[in-house]
Motif scaffolding. Structure first.
Motif, PDB file in Angstrom:
ATOM      1  N   SER A  54      -4.578  -1.446  10.893  1.00 41.31           N
ATOM      2  CA  SER A  54      -4.604  -1.630   9.446  1.00 41.31           C
ATOM      3  C   SER A  54      -3.252  -1.151   8.913  1.00 41.31           C
ATOM      4  CB  SER A  54      -5.734  -0.820   8.816  1.00 41.31           C
ATOM      5  OG  SER A  54      -5.450   0.565   8.902  1.00 41.31           O
ATOM      6  N   ILE A  55      -2.926  -1.533   7.703  1.00 42.32           N
ATOM      7  CA  ILE A  55      -1.625  -1.155   7.140  1.00 42.32           C
ATOM      8  C   ILE A  55      -1.502   0.362   7.022  1.00 42.32           C
ATOM      9  CG2 ILE A  55      -0.139  -1.315   5.104  1.00 42.32           C
ATOM     10  CD1 ILE A  55      -1.189  -4.168   4.713  1.00 42.32           C
ATOM     11  N   GLU A  56      -2.533   1.032   6.563  1.00 40.56           N
ATOM     12  CA  GLU A  56      -2.464   2.494   6.397  1.00 40.56           C
ATOM     13  C   GLU A  56      -2.309   3.204   7.736  1.00 40.56           C
ATOM     14  OE1 GLU A  56      -1.987   4.223   3.588  1.00 40.56           O
ATOM     15  OE2 GLU A  56      -1.862   2.231   2.709  1.00 40.56           O
ATOM     16  N   ALA A  57      -3.045   2.768   8.744  1.00 39.66           N
ATOM     17  CA  ALA A  57      -2.926   3.380  10.070  1.00 39.66           C
ATOM     18  C   ALA A  57      -1.551   3.085  10.669  1.00 39.66           C
ATOM     19  CB  ALA A  57      -4.029   2.872  10.989  1.00 39.66           C
ATOM     20  N   ALA A 101       1.906  -6.199   4.659  1.00 40.81           N
ATOM     21  CA  ALA A 101       2.366  -5.107   5.526  1.00 40.81           C
ATOM     22  C   ALA A 101       3.856  -4.859   5.343  1.00 40.81           C
ATOM     23  CB  ALA A 101       2.047  -5.431   6.982  1.00 40.81           C
ATOM     24  N   ILE A 102       4.640  -5.926   5.289  1.00 43.58           N
ATOM     25  CA  ILE A 102       6.088  -5.780   5.109  1.00 43.58           C
ATOM     26  C   ILE A 102       6.398  -5.103   3.780  1.00 43.58           C
ATOM     27  CG2 ILE A 102       8.246  -7.050   4.733  1.00 43.58           C
ATOM     28  CD1 ILE A 102       7.214  -9.070   6.857  1.00 43.58           C
ATOM     29  N   LYS A 103       5.777  -5.573   2.712  1.00 44.23           N
ATOM     30  CA  LYS A 103       6.004  -4.962   1.395  1.00 44.23           C
ATOM     31  C   LYS A 103       5.645  -3.487   1.403  1.00 44.23           C
ATOM     32  CE  LYS A 103       5.199  -9.104  -1.369  1.00 44.23           C
ATOM     33  NZ  LYS A 103       4.264  -9.761  -2.309  1.00 44.23           N
ATOM     34  N   ASN A 104       4.487  -3.169   1.964  1.00 42.24           N
ATOM     35  CA  ASN A 104       4.001  -1.799   1.989  1.00 42.24           C
ATOM     36  C   ASN A 104       4.884  -0.891   2.847  1.00 42.24           C
ATOM     37  OD1 ASN A 104       2.259   0.510   2.140  1.00 42.24           O
ATOM     38  ND2 ASN A 104       0.565  -0.836   1.595  1.00 42.24           N
ATOM     39  N   LEU A 105       5.268  -1.375   4.020  1.00 42.45           N
ATOM     40  CA  LEU A 105       6.103  -0.572   4.921  1.00 42.45           C
ATOM     41  C   LEU A 105       7.506  -0.368   4.357  1.00 42.45           C
ATOM     42  CD1 LEU A 105       4.961  -2.091   8.331  1.00 42.45           C
ATOM     43  CD2 LEU A 105       4.404   0.181   7.428  1.00 42.45           C
ATOM     44  N   LYS A 106       8.081  -1.406   3.755  1.00 42.07           N
ATOM     45  CA  LYS A 106       9.415  -1.269   3.172  1.00 42.07           C
ATOM     46  C   LYS A 106       9.388  -0.327   1.964  1.00 42.07           C
ATOM     47  CE  LYS A 106      12.761  -3.149   4.615  1.00 42.07           C
ATOM     48  NZ  LYS A 106      13.726  -2.576   5.566  1.00 42.07           N
ATOM     49  N   LYS A 107       8.301  -0.371   1.196  1.00 41.36           N
ATOM     50  CA  LYS A 107       8.155   0.539   0.065  1.00 41.36           C
ATOM     51  C   LYS A 107       8.079   1.989   0.550  1.00 41.36           C
ATOM     52  CE  LYS A 107       5.189   1.447  -3.907  1.00 41.36           C
ATOM     53  NZ  LYS A 107       3.971   1.043  -4.628  1.00 41.36           N
TER      54      LYS A 107
END
Length: 122
Positions: A54-57, A101-107
């Motif tokens: 998942s994105i959070e994990a 995922a890309i947006k969240n990780l880059k943020k």
């Protein structure tokens, strides 16, 4: 070449100077498979020790990778059968798992990570 000049292997310095491949941490890319669900990680059948995240994990895992010196990641998406069509339109969706995922990780990590992606429409 019929002759293999052994002089090029006579010392450590010469071998290091002429070797073709250097395996270094900055050259490695860590692959991650994304999950459509919110479960932290789910085992991929047939792949021992390989998970969908998942994105959070994944953020926690990437944070650990950064501490180890890894900073390049390849994200493999997952498109459900119901979203697949002959035009592969899921690849252009701005709300896809890979895009989110890309947006969240880059943020979260900014310029400290390099991301590659594969939307996996197969």
């Amino acid at each position: 070449m019929l002759n293999r000049p052994r002089r090029l292997r006579s010392s450590v310095l010469i071998r290091e100077a002429i070797c073709e491949t250097h395996l270094k941490l900055p050259n490695l890319i860590q692959p991650y498979f994304l999950s459509e669900s919110n479960q932290s990680q789910e085992q991929i059948p047939g792949f021992t020790g390989v998970y969908r995240w998942s994105i959070e994990a994944l953020k926690t895992q990437i944070e650990n990778d950064l501490k180890r010196g890894l900073n390049q990641f390849l994200l493999f998406g997952r498109v459900g059968e119901s979203k697949k069509d002959p035009e592969a339109s899921a690849a252009f969706q701005t709300d896809s798992g890979v895009t989110q995922a890309i947006k969240n990780l880059k943020k979260t990590f900014g310029e400290s990570i390099l991301l590659f992606s594969d939307v996996c429409l197969c």
